[in-house]
Design a protein around this motif. Structure first.
Motif, mmCIF file in Angstrom:
data_model
loop_
_atom_site.group_PDB
_atom_site.id
_atom_site.type_symbol
_atom_site.label_atom_id
_atom_site.label_comp_id
_atom_site.label_asym_id
_atom_site.label_seq_id
_atom_site.Cartn_x
_atom_site.Cartn_y
_atom_site.Cartn_z
ATOM 1 N N MET A 1 56.474 32.720 28.565
ATOM 2 C CA MET A 1 56.088 32.837 29.782
ATOM 3 C C MET A 1 56.959 31.410 30.257
ATOM 4 O O MET A 1 56.777 30.407 29.400
ATOM 5 N N THR A 2 57.668 31.637 31.435
ATOM 6 C CA THR A 2 58.462 30.371 32.089
ATOM 7 C C THR A 2 57.633 30.009 33.361
ATOM 8 O O THR A 2 57.947 29.122 34.043
ATOM 9 N N ASN A 3 56.763 30.912 33.918
ATOM 10 C CA ASN A 3 56.067 30.449 35.158
ATOM 11 C C ASN A 3 54.753 31.286 35.106
ATOM 12 O O ASN A 3 54.709 32.378 34.507
ATOM 13 N N VAL A 4 53.825 30.575 35.756
ATOM 14 C CA VAL A 4 52.481 31.158 35.761
ATOM 15 C C VAL A 4 52.261 32.603 36.368
ATOM 16 O O VAL A 4 51.606 33.316 35.947
ATOM 17 N N VAL A 5 53.097 32.696 37.425
ATOM 18 C CA VAL A 5 53.353 33.937 37.996
ATOM 19 C C VAL A 5 53.472 35.225 36.722
ATOM 20 O O VAL A 5 53.144 36.491 36.913
ATOM 21 N N ASP A 6 54.202 34.792 35.664
ATOM 22 C CA ASP A 6 54.567 35.848 34.687
ATOM 23 C C ASP A 6 53.208 36.461 34.015
ATOM 24 O O ASP A 6 53.264 37.695 33.682
ATOM 25 N N TYR A 7 52.287 35.705 34.081
ATOM 26 C CA TYR A 7 50.921 36.281 33.523
ATOM 27 C C TYR A 7 50.338 37.188 34.688
ATOM 28 O O TYR A 7 49.749 38.306 34.142
ATOM 29 N N LEU A 8 50.350 36.778 35.776
ATOM 30 C CA LEU A 8 50.007 37.654 36.895
ATOM 31 C C LEU A 8 50.841 39.305 36.876
ATOM 32 O O LEU A 8 50.162 40.354 36.864
ATOM 33 N N ASP A 9 51.964 39.226 36.758
ATOM 34 C CA ASP A 9 53.098 40.180 36.407
ATOM 35 C C ASP A 9 52.599 41.116 35.162
ATOM 36 O O ASP A 9 52.853 42.298 35.456
ATOM 37 N N SER A 10 52.472 40.455 34.444
ATOM 38 C CA SER A 10 51.925 41.039 33.038
ATOM 39 C C SER A 10 50.593 41.815 33.055
ATOM 40 O O SER A 10 50.684 43.042 32.583
ATOM 41 N N HIS A 11 49.588 41.329 33.787
ATOM 42 C CA HIS A 11 48.604 41.759 33.882
ATOM 43 C C HIS A 11 48.585 43.232 34.886
ATOM 44 O O HIS A 11 47.934 44.072 34.805
ATOM 45 N N ALA A 12 49.493 42.920 35.645
ATOM 46 C CA ALA A 12 49.698 43.890 36.884
ATOM 47 C C ALA A 12 50.313 45.033 36.173
ATOM 48 O O ALA A 12 50.053 46.206 36.455
ATOM 49 N N GLN A 13 50.957 45.001 35.052
ATOM 50 C CA GLN A 13 52.000 45.974 34.310
ATOM 51 C C GLN A 13 50.948 46.697 33.305
ATOM 52 O O GLN A 13 50.597 47.915 33.322
ATOM 53 N N GLN A 14 50.098 45.742 32.690
ATOM 54 C CA GLN A 14 49.070 46.399 31.732
ATOM 55 C C GLN A 14 47.721 46.906 32.317
ATOM 56 O O GLN A 14 47.131 47.841 31.729
ATOM 57 N N PHE A 15 47.074 46.129 33.294
ATOM 58 C CA PHE A 15 45.997 46.689 33.858
ATOM 59 C C PHE A 15 46.024 46.953 35.536
ATOM 60 O O PHE A 15 45.374 46.187 36.288
ATOM 61 N N PRO A 16 46.995 47.671 35.927
ATOM 62 C CA PRO A 16 47.149 47.871 37.431
ATOM 63 C C PRO A 16 45.937 48.101 38.350
ATOM 64 O O PRO A 16 46.153 47.610 39.352
ATOM 65 N N ASP A 17 45.109 48.931 37.835
ATOM 66 C CA ASP A 17 43.693 49.044 38.538
ATOM 67 C C ASP A 17 42.626 48.549 38.417
ATOM 68 O O ASP A 17 41.787 48.586 38.852
ATOM 69 N N GLN A 18 42.848 47.518 37.458
ATOM 70 C CA GLN A 18 41.695 46.410 37.558
ATOM 71 C C GLN A 18 41.657 45.625 38.790
ATOM 72 O O GLN A 18 42.445 45.160 39.041
ATOM 73 N N ILE A 19 40.580 45.423 39.366
ATOM 74 C CA ILE A 19 40.124 44.684 40.345
ATOM 75 C C ILE A 19 40.545 43.018 39.869
ATOM 76 O O ILE A 19 40.019 42.779 38.901
ATOM 77 N N ALA A 20 41.389 42.411 40.701
ATOM 78 C CA ALA A 20 41.644 40.942 40.499
ATOM 79 C C ALA A 20 40.720 39.890 41.159
ATOM 80 O O ALA A 20 40.406 38.955 40.701
ATOM 81 N N ILE A 21 40.493 40.461 42.559
ATOM 82 C CA ILE A 21 39.775 39.475 43.389
ATOM 83 C C ILE A 21 38.688 40.474 44.243
ATOM 84 O O ILE A 21 38.953 41.392 44.882
ATOM 85 N N TYR A 22 37.518 39.689 44.431
ATOM 86 C CA TYR A 22 36.630 40.426 45.304
ATOM 87 C C TYR A 22 36.285 39.183 46.378
ATOM 88 O O TYR A 22 36.127 38.078 45.852
ATOM 89 N N GLU A 23 36.451 39.431 47.610
ATOM 90 C CA GLU A 23 35.992 38.427 48.660
ATOM 91 C C GLU A 23 35.227 38.833 49.555
ATOM 92 O O GLU A 23 35.278 40.121 50.294
ATOM 93 N N PRO A 24 34.158 37.950 50.084
ATOM 94 C CA PRO A 24 32.884 38.448 50.631
ATOM 95 C C PRO A 24 33.359 38.584 52.022
ATOM 96 O O PRO A 24 33.976 37.530 52.698
#
Length: 600
Positions: A1-24
């Motif tokens: 990992m060279t950028n924090v965004v790499d984590y986000l991209d990795s999760h988007a690939q592994q768990f694309p349909d998992q909810i990331a954020i709920y906003e009220p």
């Protein structure tokens, strides 16, 4: 990992349909809160859109960009988009006040500001960095809007011309950052000194993510309710589902507990992060209503040491194996150490009550903590002669990949807080906190170095003194301050008592009892002056740290005449023996054996 965004991209690939954020949000037709949501794949796509829009508006890599957006889908989207293009976001707590913001931003000279309408208007009115900000972008009011949360009227035209056309499927690959390059500026709250911009690199962020996962066994998919915006950024990096509560994030000490408990129950939240003041509110409510927060696997408290009273009242509402963890650290270095509430309540509490300080646990993995002799002078280079003696209270210093190396354009603060190690590359950070190691290798916190009280008879440390009086029945909170007079500094204990001490007679009796109680311990014998307050001034970020400078100003008119009279009487009386900085817990209570310790 060279950028924090790499984590986000990795999760988007592994768990694309998992909810990331709920906003009220609140429906016009219904009283109940509704929630917008984004999956990890959708959040990734929004950061693509936002990254292109920001670039079209003129924001480039290495450009200092102030972010003034409350916790929301837009906050996550724009922050990760800035990381994606390699820009340097600047995070400043709004609690520092509108007018102080100008003084904080002036040395940084940011080129851009992204904020909600109130922030962009305030920037113009109060002229924050008016000579440097050339790009102002308004965040969309509703997170459901397109363009990654950026209003079209602001992003469509810029110095680079019309808004870029791009396909919705276009990827924006993360900017490749070096481990050491500045990635973000996080400002300290200013509660114990001036606001300082702390330089964060990718190395620091990535190590913090690893440590949080390792220390607290956080798993992807866990629902997280985070009440502190900057900590919330770690949740997507850890693969958690972030639930944003409907609350005022700038006043955690005044939160409506229902606003926190309702989403915990609705989403079966497993991870709760909050300041001690917020946990105090929740604990009182759950205790009063006999509520159980059965989904929680862990509670993490930070911002100030959590009082034992707060831990005791919240723990019964948690499942049997759930602990309240109190990581030790600061904006400059976090986490440094950690301890759980079961260890505190079953063991270390009894030592805190007799003046041993507050145990903050063992150092985090691959974290080098050393205690040095107390000095207010700067230290350029490390040598072992700086080390304090065994069990002597000294200043806590730390090395590690999660420890930042520099303040931004603050040479004087760097000289006071940073020590160059013999290898000529590693920096050891001085925490400005006092403490010592016990025989089990745990750190005991004894207060801020700048808040110690130096009297004619020795040095008094805030946390060991306050622990003695906090343990007395009827006392909610105490604070040691020093009142300077012509003949020297006099130690004074300020007290917040419960409602049974409202009348003057009861208060007078309490003060006399506290004098007798303090006389039982060698380090509090000298304290004979007490002042009662209904409330203490606290920091604006966490509503938990006591503002001792302001408290001293409050106390001075109440006690000056009494102190001067006492000084005249004491002129012919010799002072008690000097209090040693070495802690001797065994004089008051025998330490538990290693085999009897609860699991940390």
């Amino acid at each position: 990992m060279t950028n924090v965004v790499d984590y986000l991209d990795s999760h988007a690939q592994q768990f694309p349909d998992q909810i990331a954020i709920y906003e009220p949000y609140k429906s016009w037709f219904e009283n109940d809160l509704k929630y917008h949501s984004l999956t990890y794949k959708q959040l990734q796509q929004r950061t693509y859109e936002s990254a292109f829009a920001l670039e079209a508006a003129g924001i480039e890599s290495a450009m200092f960009t102030v972010v003034m957006i409350p916790p929301s889908i837009n906050f996550f989207t724009i922050t990760f988009a800035l990381f994606r293009i390699g820009a340097i976001p600047i995070f400043i707590d709004p609690g520092i006040g509108l007018r102080r913001m100008r003084a904080v931003l002036q040395p940084v000279q940011p080129a851009a500001l992204i904020g909600v309408a109130k922030a962009t208007l305030a920037q113009k009115l109060f002229k924050w960095a008016s000579n440097s900000v050339r790009i102002t972008i308004r965040s969309a009011g509703k997170s459901s809007k397109s363009m990654g949360g950026i209003e079209r009227s602001y992003a469509k035209y810029s110095q680079r011309g019309p808004y870029l056309n791009y396909s919705s499927s276009t990827d924006h690959h993360p900017f490749q950052l070096s481990n050491e390059s500045v990635t973000a500026l996080l400002f300290t709250s200013g509660s114990t000194g001036p606001c300082k911009g702390v330089e964060y690199s990718q190395k620091h962020f990535l190590r913090q993510i690893q440590l949080l996962k390792e220390l607290y066994q956080i798993e992807p998919g866990e629902p997280d309710l985070c009440t502190f915006p900057l900590f919330a950024l770690f949740a997507p990096a850890l693969g958690m589902t972030t639930i944003i509560p409907k609350t005022d994030f700038t006043r955690p000490g005044f939160v409506d507990p229902v606003q926190i408990i309702t989403p915990i129950q609705k989403f079966a939240v497993t991870n709760l992060f909050g300041s001690p003041a917020l946990l105090d509110r929740i604990g009182k409510y759950t205790q009063r209503k006999h509520l159980q927060l059965s989904s929680l696997k862990r509670v993490i408290s930070a911002g100030a040491p959590a009082e034992n009273r707060i831990l005791s009242q919240l723990q019964p509402s948690l499942p049997e194996h759930t602990q309240i963890y109190t990581p030790y650290g600061a904006t400059e270095a976090l986490p440094i150490a950690s301890i759980g509430s079961k260890v505190i309540l079953h063991e270390t509490l009894q030592w805190t009550d007799v003046g041993a300080g507050v145990c903050v646990g063992k150092p985090a993995p691959v974290t080098d903590v050393k205690i040095i002799k107390i000095t207010d002078q700067g230290i350029d280079f490390w040598n072992d002669q700086l080390l304090a003696e065994d069990r002597e209270i000294g200043e806590i210093t730390v090395c590690g990949d999660q420890v930042t190396s520099s303040y931004f354009k603050l040479l004087h603060e760097n000289e006071k807080s940073k020590i160059l190690m013999p290898n000529g590359q590693t920096i050891r950070h001085r925490m400005g906190d006092l403490g010592y190691f016990d025989e089990l290798g745990r750190i005991w916190f004894c207060g801020r170095k700048s808040e110690r009280v130096i009297t004619a008879s020795g040095t008094l440390f805030t946390t060991p003194c306050e622990g003695v009086f906090n343990a007395y029945p009827g006392v909610l909170q105490s604070a040691l301050i020093g009142i300077p007079l012509e003949n020297g500094t006099i130690p004074v204990i300020c007290i917040r008592a419960n409602s049974e001490f409202e009348n003057s007679r009861a208060r007078a009796v309490l003060i006399e009892e506290l004098k007798l109680h303090g006389n039982k311990f060698p380090h509090t014998k000298e304290i004979v002056h007490f002042v009662l307050f209904e409330k203490f001034p606290t920091d604006k970020r966490h509503n938990s740290k006591i503002d001792r400078k302001l408290l001293s100003r409050w106390a001075l008119p109440k006690i000056r005449s009494a102190l001067e009279q006492s000084m005249r009487q004491l002129n012919s009386i010799s002072y008690p023996p000097v209090f040693s900085t070495k802690i001797s817990i065994t004089q008051s209570i025998a330490p538990l054996s290693r085999t009897n310790l609860p699991n940390e």
